[in-house]
Design a protein around this motif. Structure first.
Motif, PDB file in Angstrom:
ATOM      1  N   ILE A   2       0.849  -1.189   0.000  1.00  0.00           N
ATOM      2  CA  ILE A   2       0.000   0.000   0.000  1.00  0.00           C
ATOM      3  C   ILE A   2       0.888   1.244   0.000  1.00  0.00           C
ATOM      4  N   LEU A   3       0.547   2.217  -0.846  1.00  0.00           N
ATOM      5  CA  LEU A   3       1.258   3.493  -0.872  1.00  0.00           C
ATOM      6  C   LEU A   3       0.326   4.589  -0.373  1.00  0.00           C
ATOM      7  N   ASP A  24      -0.919  -6.132  10.185  1.00  0.00           N
ATOM      8  CA  ASP A  24       0.332  -6.634   9.622  1.00  0.00           C
ATOM      9  C   ASP A  24       0.411  -6.368   8.121  1.00  0.00           C
ATOM     10  N   ALA A  25      -0.067  -5.200   7.715  1.00  0.00           N
ATOM     11  CA  ALA A  25      -0.084  -4.841   6.305  1.00  0.00           C
ATOM     12  C   ALA A  25       1.253  -4.267   5.874  1.00  0.00           C
ATOM     13  N   ASP A  26       1.594  -4.477   4.620  1.00  0.00           N
ATOM     14  CA  ASP A  26       2.820  -3.955   4.036  1.00  0.00           C
ATOM     15  C   ASP A  26       2.500  -2.605   3.401  1.00  0.00           C
ATOM     16  N   PHE A  27       3.131  -1.523   3.875  1.00  0.00           N
ATOM     17  CA  PHE A  27       2.813  -0.190   3.365  1.00  0.00           C
ATOM     18  C   PHE A  27       4.061   0.686   3.356  1.00  0.00           C
ATOM     19  N   TRP A  67      -3.646   5.136  -1.345  1.00  0.00           N
ATOM     20  CA  TRP A  67      -4.515   6.051  -0.593  1.00  0.00           C
ATOM     21  C   TRP A  67      -3.981   7.460  -0.783  1.00  0.00           C
ATOM     22  N   LEU A  68      -4.756   8.295  -1.452  1.00  0.00           N
ATOM     23  CA  LEU A  68      -4.381   9.687  -1.672  1.00  0.00           C
ATOM     24  C   LEU A  68      -4.968  10.525  -0.549  1.00  0.00           C
ATOM     25  N   ARG A  69      -4.175  10.778   0.486  1.00  0.00           N
ATOM     26  CA  ARG A  69      -4.623  11.646   1.583  1.00  0.00           C
ATOM     27  C   ARG A  69      -4.342  13.110   1.244  1.00  0.00           C
TER      28      ARG A  69
END
Length: 316
Positions: A2-3, A24-27, A67-69
């Motif tokens: 995830i970016l 435990d997500a890869d980001f 995810w564009l914050r």
């Protein structure tokens, strides 16, 4: 992987990241504030991008969701008033670089798809689409025709004066201020010039029972009642925050409003959105606007609604 496009001080991103860690997500994150960008190396070569910061290194072909914050270079108030040629050039080239990165990633799932975000921010489009979704809006005039504006204000007596573009402005004493919604009358438009003015937005001023901040994440709806009329500070515009005097309560929206919001999200191509409503004394819900990158964390803090967790779940 995830970016997350954000900045180093974004508390919303931090809240979601805590949940991503629990899953435990890869980001990875790409911070777009000036200080972080000055420590960031990007290279576009052979059709792919590599990114190196003082904390991590990765390439964009490793990314599976976005995810564009924050969408562009995020500046402080002081940096906003920096009109030097060097800073304008630096900021402009970084923004064009970000656009290139967005285009490279456009085939992936985005919580906030960048093309749809930029399209949906247009208030003219929002008004047109909302009407087709069965969401009521106040009578509205957008014009720089002085006579049209005066006639509209004369018909409705008290009208809400709004801006389509939100910014912060430095005044004579050096402090910075935003321009929020204000109530005006036809007399207030006497100094409006006949020629050369920018278009402005006038709406019939709607008497409020309360206001609503309505946050959508995928198929989940998080709806907060804002008792803005309990404070003279927030009575006209709740963004003049008086949190001690304006309770926030989680509520369920009427079924026809939920259905209208779902339709609006589909027509705008959005997965996330922060919507604002007024609820009149007769319980009519009046749609004001949707912000496809809108803030939500203060609502989560005040109501306990798990919005950050919902965003993290969508991302994983």
């Amino acid at each position: 992987m995830i970016l997350i496009f954000t900045d180093k001080d974004d508390v919303h991103a931090e809240a979601v990241i805590e949940h991503l860690k629990a899953f435990d997500a890869d980001f990875v994150r790409f911070d777009q504030d000036v200080e972080s960008l000055q420590k960031t190396i990007v290279t576009y070569k052979s059709g792919d991008w590599s990114i190196k910061t003082d904390k991590e290194a990765y390439v964009l072909n490793q990314i599976s969701k976005v995810w564009l914050r924050k969408s562009y270079v995020n500046t402080t108030l002081q940096q906003d008033v920096d009109r030097s040629n060097h800073f304008k050039l630096w900021k402009g080239e970084w923004n064009k670089t970000l656009q290139g990165m967005y285009s490279t990633l456009s085939h992936l799932p985005w919580l906030t798809p960048f093309r749809e975000v930029f399209r949906a921010e247009n208030k003219y489009l929002q008004a047109s689409v909302a009407a087709k979704c069965g969401l009521k809006m106040p009578p509205t005039l957008i014009s720089n025709d002085k006579q049209e504006l005066i006639e509209f204000a004369s018909v409705y007596g008290r009208v809400a004066f709004k801006l389509m573009y939100q910014d912060v402005y430095q005044v004579a004493d050096g402090t910075f201020h935003g321009l929020y919604t204000n109530v005006i009358t036809a007399d207030s438009l006497s100094e409006f010039e006949v020629m050369g003015e920018n278009p402005i937005v006038l709406q019939e001023y709607v008497e409020k029972q309360y206001e609503v901040r309505y946050t959508v994440v995928g198929d989940q709806h998080f709806v907060a009642k804002i008792d803005s009329q309990m404070s003279d500070v927030s009575r006209i515009d709740w963004r003049r925050y008086d949190l001690k005097s304006t309770p926030y309560i989680a509520i369920e929206p009427p079924a026809h409003i939920r259905n209208g919001v779902n339709t609006l999200m589909i027509k705008l191509g959005l997965i996330y959105g922060a919507l604002d409503f007024i609820v009149k004394p007769n319980n009519d819900w009046i749609f004001l606007e949707i912000n496809p990158l809108g803030q939500y964390l203060w609502v989560e803090d005040l109501t306990g609604m798990p919005i950050s967790k919902a965003i993290a779940k969508w991302l994983v």
